[in-house]
Design a protein around this motif. Structure first.
Motif: not given
Length: 154
Positions: A63-68, A71-75, A133-138, A141-149
């Motif tokens: 839920h956490f990594t796919g929730s709208s 918005s980590f990766l989608k955002g 958008g894939y060429c950027y990294e938050p 640290w928390f945003d980066r961890a969730v985005t990496t996941t």
């Protein structure tokens, strides 16, 4: 504090509350012993408890990594598009000119939004351009961890 930050705090608090509920409920349920078929063996108690905890953590993780709502990766993708629109609107004469003005402004806009340029992902290596958008990294640290996941499942 903006809305996405508040949502992250709410998700962490709900995750912690849910975990405590699983632990308390699981221990209470196992003491009444209907699920363990009259077995009081510590290993069987541990297995049931571990299975319940794993299912909870896995469900929250999905839920956490796919929730709208988070918005980590989608955002990140939306922010890259916004930066592209802003940059092209500010420099309409530079479109297609190959000067790199728009690309530099997109990267600067993303840096201001809290993202650093990074070509580590396979999606970026396929097309290492500023509008990807894939060429950027938050930076956070928390945003980066969730985005990496999220990238592992994308």
């Amino acid at each position: 504090m903006n809305i996405p930050d508040l949502t992250v705090i709410e998700m962490i608090a709900l995750f912690a509350l849910g975990f405590v509920m699983v632990v308390a409920g699981g221990v209470g349920f196992m003491r009444s012993n209907p699920v363990l078929m009259e077995s009081r063996h510590r290993l069987s108690l541990g297995v049931v408890f571990a299975a319940a905890g794993f299912m909870f953590v896995a469900g929250i993780g999905v839920h956490f990594t796919g929730s709208s709502n988070t918005s980590f990766l989608k955002g990140q993708m939306q922010r890259a598009s916004q930066c592209e629109l802003t940059s092209e609107s500010a420099h309409p004469e530079a479109r297609g000119a190959g000067s790199g003005v728009i690309s530099r402004q997109i990267v600067a806009c993303m840096r201001t939004a809290g993202y650093n340029w990074s070509e580590r992902t396979a999606q970026c290596q396929d097309a290492p351009v500023a509008t990807n958008g894939y060429c950027y990294e938050p930076v956070a640290w928390f945003d980066r961890a969730v985005t990496t996941t999220q990238l592992m499942f994308d």
